[in-house]
Motif scaffolding. Structure first.
Motif, mmCIF file in Angstrom:
data_model
loop_
_atom_site.group_PDB
_atom_site.id
_atom_site.type_symbol
_atom_site.label_atom_id
_atom_site.label_comp_id
_atom_site.label_asym_id
_atom_site.label_seq_id
_atom_site.Cartn_x
_atom_site.Cartn_y
_atom_site.Cartn_z
ATOM 1 N N ASP A 1 -29.934 22.007 11.874
ATOM 2 C CA ASP A 1 -30.130 20.898 10.946
ATOM 3 C C ASP A 1 -30.246 19.588 11.731
ATOM 4 O O ASP A 1 -30.246 19.584 12.971
ATOM 5 N N SER A 2 -30.321 18.484 11.028
ATOM 6 C CA SER A 2 -30.505 17.186 11.685
ATOM 7 C C SER A 2 -29.331 16.777 12.557
ATOM 8 O O SER A 2 -29.488 15.976 13.480
ATOM 9 N N ARG B 1 -36.692 17.185 8.291
ATOM 10 C CA ARG B 1 -36.003 18.382 8.778
ATOM 11 C C ARG B 1 -35.000 18.871 7.734
ATOM 12 O O ARG B 1 -34.919 20.065 7.472
ATOM 13 N N ASP B 2 -34.252 17.960 7.142
ATOM 14 C CA ASP B 2 -33.267 18.367 6.144
ATOM 15 C C ASP B 2 -33.927 19.076 4.962
ATOM 16 O O ASP B 2 -33.418 20.082 4.457
ATOM 17 N N ASP C 1 -44.409 9.981 16.459
ATOM 18 C CA ASP C 1 -43.486 10.908 17.120
ATOM 19 C C ASP C 1 -44.216 12.103 17.725
ATOM 20 O O ASP C 1 -43.955 12.490 18.867
ATOM 21 N N PHE D 1 -38.670 16.705 13.121
ATOM 22 C CA PHE D 1 -37.726 15.936 13.925
ATOM 23 C C PHE D 1 -36.471 15.721 13.082
ATOM 24 O O PHE D 1 -36.534 15.765 11.852
ATOM 25 N N PRO D 2 -35.319 15.480 13.712
ATOM 26 C CA PRO D 2 -34.117 15.218 12.909
ATOM 27 C C PRO D 2 -34.363 14.088 11.916
ATOM 28 O O PRO D 2 -34.999 13.092 12.242
ATOM 29 N N GLY D 3 -33.889 14.291 10.704
ATOM 30 C CA GLY D 3 -34.065 13.293 9.655
ATOM 31 C C GLY D 3 -34.395 13.943 8.331
ATOM 32 O O GLY D 3 -34.248 15.160 8.166
ATOM 33 N N PRO D 4 -34.877 13.159 7.384
ATOM 34 C CA PRO D 4 -35.110 13.665 6.024
ATOM 35 C C PRO D 4 -36.056 14.863 5.947
ATOM 36 O O PRO D 4 -35.815 15.790 5.173
#
Length: 139
Positions: A58-59, A18-19, A110, A13-16
């Motif tokens: 990316d996020s 994913r990054d 999530d 999920f978008p966030g640390p």
């Protein structure tokens, strides 16, 4: 290559997380991933196919690279091997370590919400989709 023409490849999920995963893809450390077959079934999405190109996002939702699938398999969670786990590029040194990290993610609120099952858990017989890919373009 126009990344806008490609379907999205979203990791976590978008966030640390994913990054971190996108960074590992861009560095070449990450060349595999694993998803739940139940996720494809719940979303009524077809399984990915060898040769498929996707745009990695990316996020922030930016398309940052393109990958090409080189292998797709549906296997029992218990049958994921060390070669696949290491190719995920997340620093795991054993299948047990890889599995613990993935189970924590798959048991997260999530993922359970995405699956529509607040009590979802995995076990040895849970079917997962393992994908191998190669980086073909970086923005």
């Amino acid at each position: 290559m126009d990344l806008d023409d490609l379907p999205l490849a979203e990791f976590a999920f978008p966030g640390p997380l994913r990054d971190k995963l996108v960074g590992a893809i861009l560095s070449g450390a990450k060349t595999s991933t694993t998803g739940l077959l139940a996720g494809y079934e719940r979303a009524n999405e077809p399984l990915p196919e060898v040769g498929q190109l996707s745009a990695v996002v990316d996020s922030a939702g930016r398309r940052v690279a393109a990958i090409e699938l080189t292998d797709v398999r549906v296997v029992r969670l218990a049958d994921v091997d060390l070669t696949h786990a290491l190719a995920e590029g997340e620093g795991d040194e054993s299948v047990a370590q890889w599995r613990a990290g993935h189970e924590a993610f798959w048991h997260s609120a999530d993922v359970r919400a995405e699956l529509g099952d607040p009590d979802f858990t995995v076990n040895d017989d849970t079917l997962v989709v393992t994908e191998r890919f190669r980086l073909v373009h970086v923005v």
